[in-house]
Scaffold this motif. Sequence first.
Motif, PDB file in Angstrom:
ATOM      1  N   SER A 165      -1.615   9.134  -1.248  1.00  0.00           N
ATOM      2  CA  SER A 165      -1.886   7.934  -2.032  1.00  0.00           C
ATOM      3  C   SER A 165      -1.298   8.098  -3.430  1.00  0.00           C
ATOM      4  O   SER A 165      -1.315   9.198  -3.995  1.00  0.00           O
ATOM      5  CB  SER A 165      -3.388   7.686  -2.148  1.00  0.00           C
ATOM      6  N   ALA A 166      -0.842   6.993  -3.972  1.00  0.00           N
ATOM      7  CA  ALA A 166      -0.349   7.011  -5.349  1.00  0.00           C
ATOM      8  C   ALA A 166      -1.475   7.295  -6.335  1.00  0.00           C
ATOM      9  O   ALA A 166      -1.213   7.668  -7.486  1.00  0.00           O
ATOM     10  CB  ALA A 166       0.310   5.667  -5.678  1.00  0.00           C
ATOM     11  N   THR A 179     -11.739  -1.476  -6.932  1.00  0.00           N
ATOM     12  CA  THR A 179     -10.405  -1.834  -7.413  1.00  0.00           C
ATOM     13  C   THR A 179      -9.351  -0.812  -7.006  1.00  0.00           C
ATOM     14  O   THR A 179      -8.161  -1.047  -7.185  1.00  0.00           O
ATOM     15  CB  THR A 179     -10.391  -1.968  -8.948  1.00  0.00           C
ATOM     16  N   LEU A 180      -9.780   0.323  -6.472  1.00  0.00           N
ATOM     17  CA  LEU A 180      -8.872   1.373  -6.018  1.00  0.00           C
ATOM     18  C   LEU A 180      -8.731   1.317  -4.507  1.00  0.00           C
ATOM     19  O   LEU A 180      -9.731   1.200  -3.790  1.00  0.00           O
ATOM     20  CB  LEU A 180      -9.399   2.749  -6.406  1.00  0.00           C
ATOM     21  N   GLU A 181      -7.508   1.479  -4.022  1.00  0.00           N
ATOM     22  CA  GLU A 181      -7.275   1.434  -2.581  1.00  0.00           C
ATOM     23  C   GLU A 181      -7.990   2.587  -1.877  1.00  0.00           C
ATOM     24  O   GLU A 181      -8.250   3.635  -2.460  1.00  0.00           O
ATOM     25  CB  GLU A 181      -5.772   1.518  -2.298  1.00  0.00           C
ATOM     26  N   TRP A 182      -8.342   2.356  -0.613  1.00  0.00           N
ATOM     27  CA  TRP A 182      -8.865   3.408   0.229  1.00  0.00           C
ATOM     28  C   TRP A 182      -7.752   4.464   0.435  1.00  0.00           C
ATOM     29  O   TRP A 182      -6.609   4.098   0.643  1.00  0.00           O
ATOM     30  CB  TRP A 182      -9.272   2.836   1.589  1.00  0.00           C
ATOM     31  N   TRP A 183      -8.066   5.703   0.244  1.00  0.00           N
ATOM     32  CA  TRP A 183      -9.297   6.431   0.153  1.00  0.00           C
ATOM     33  C   TRP A 183      -9.716   6.879  -1.260  1.00  0.00           C
ATOM     34  O   TRP A 183     -10.868   7.295  -1.432  1.00  0.00           O
ATOM     35  CB  TRP A 183      -9.216   7.697   1.029  1.00  0.00           C
ATOM     36  N   PRO A 184      -8.812   6.813  -2.267  1.00  0.00           N
ATOM     37  CA  PRO A 184      -9.299   7.150  -3.615  1.00  0.00           C
ATOM     38  C   PRO A 184     -10.457   6.259  -4.055  1.00  0.00           C
ATOM     39  O   PRO A 184     -11.315   6.671  -4.829  1.00  0.00           O
ATOM     40  CB  PRO A 184      -8.058   6.962  -4.486  1.00  0.00           C
ATOM     41  N   GLY A 185     -10.461   5.002  -3.568  1.00  0.00           N
ATOM     42  CA  GLY A 185     -11.544   4.066  -3.829  1.00  0.00           C
ATOM     43  C   GLY A 185     -11.917   3.336  -2.552  1.00  0.00           C
ATOM     44  O   GLY A 185     -11.563   3.755  -1.445  1.00  0.00           O
ATOM     45  N   LEU A 186     -12.611   2.211  -2.696  1.00  0.00           N
ATOM     46  CA  LEU A 186     -13.175   1.510  -1.549  1.00  0.00           C
ATOM     47  C   LEU A 186     -12.421   0.239  -1.168  1.00  0.00           C
ATOM     48  O   LEU A 186     -12.782  -0.412  -0.180  1.00  0.00           O
ATOM     49  CB  LEU A 186     -14.645   1.162  -1.822  1.00  0.00           C
TER      50      LEU A 186
END
Length: 274
Positions: free
Chosen positions: A205-206, A153-160
Amino acid sequence: MSSTFPPSNYQSLQADPRFGFVFSQAPGATTCKTLVIAIHGSDRDVDGMIAALREGFGDRDIAILAPFFPYQIDNADHSDGYKFLVSAGFDYAAILESMIAECQNLQGDFDTAYLYGFSGGAQFAERYGLFCAANLSGLVIAAPGNVTLIDDTLEWWPGLDGAKAQTHRTPDLQSLRQIPVAIMVGAQDCNKGLVARPAGTPHGSAYEAVAGDSRLARAHTLHRSFQNAGISSSLREIADVAHDLRPMTLNAANQIAQWIDAPDTSITSSTNGE
């Protein structure tokens, strides 16, 4: 130890001479079947990293590959690009694999390959493991400034979310679950300013602070994320250490040596929790 360029015994990558590496052959060079890949931090102290690994490994029959990802390529700043696997048209995972192939030409095929990254190199190591763990026998992530959580559910790069579109690779968590993963961080690695990467800055990233505001906090969050995803992650805080290459690298060498000595128990023994 300060970084130098070129590092000792530096050689250009034949596939793309803009990049290079140091290949430290094992003491028993003709028989070595174990490769340790060591990814430098932002200071690019390749010599210091290899020296600490050799000290930690002693006379073990281990070869070391230490890539050198330059600050500048074609007169442009690429100092942080390698940390994110793909940046400005460069596929750093593919570049690493070209380096491995050239090392195999020098010493022969390797049966096992362990990946270790410190600081910025730990960011590369973690993200390489997310996509390419099938190439590895173990992974050590030491003091990463930013981390990627197992969160769609998190945008790349904090998530997938969007990772495949950005990296041109599909996350392979199943392979990552098959190898031991060690996360290490200095117990005093609590600086908050140096790890910020807000939106509007290069690779910003935000959601850059979703894992915490220091390397120490982010290491704990990454460990929980891995364990929640069924990845055999251990977490170790190194007492009386802040952000220091040598003690982190000595601990990484010790961990890799333990995996080599007990390959059949390395996954179960690494799930010690926080």
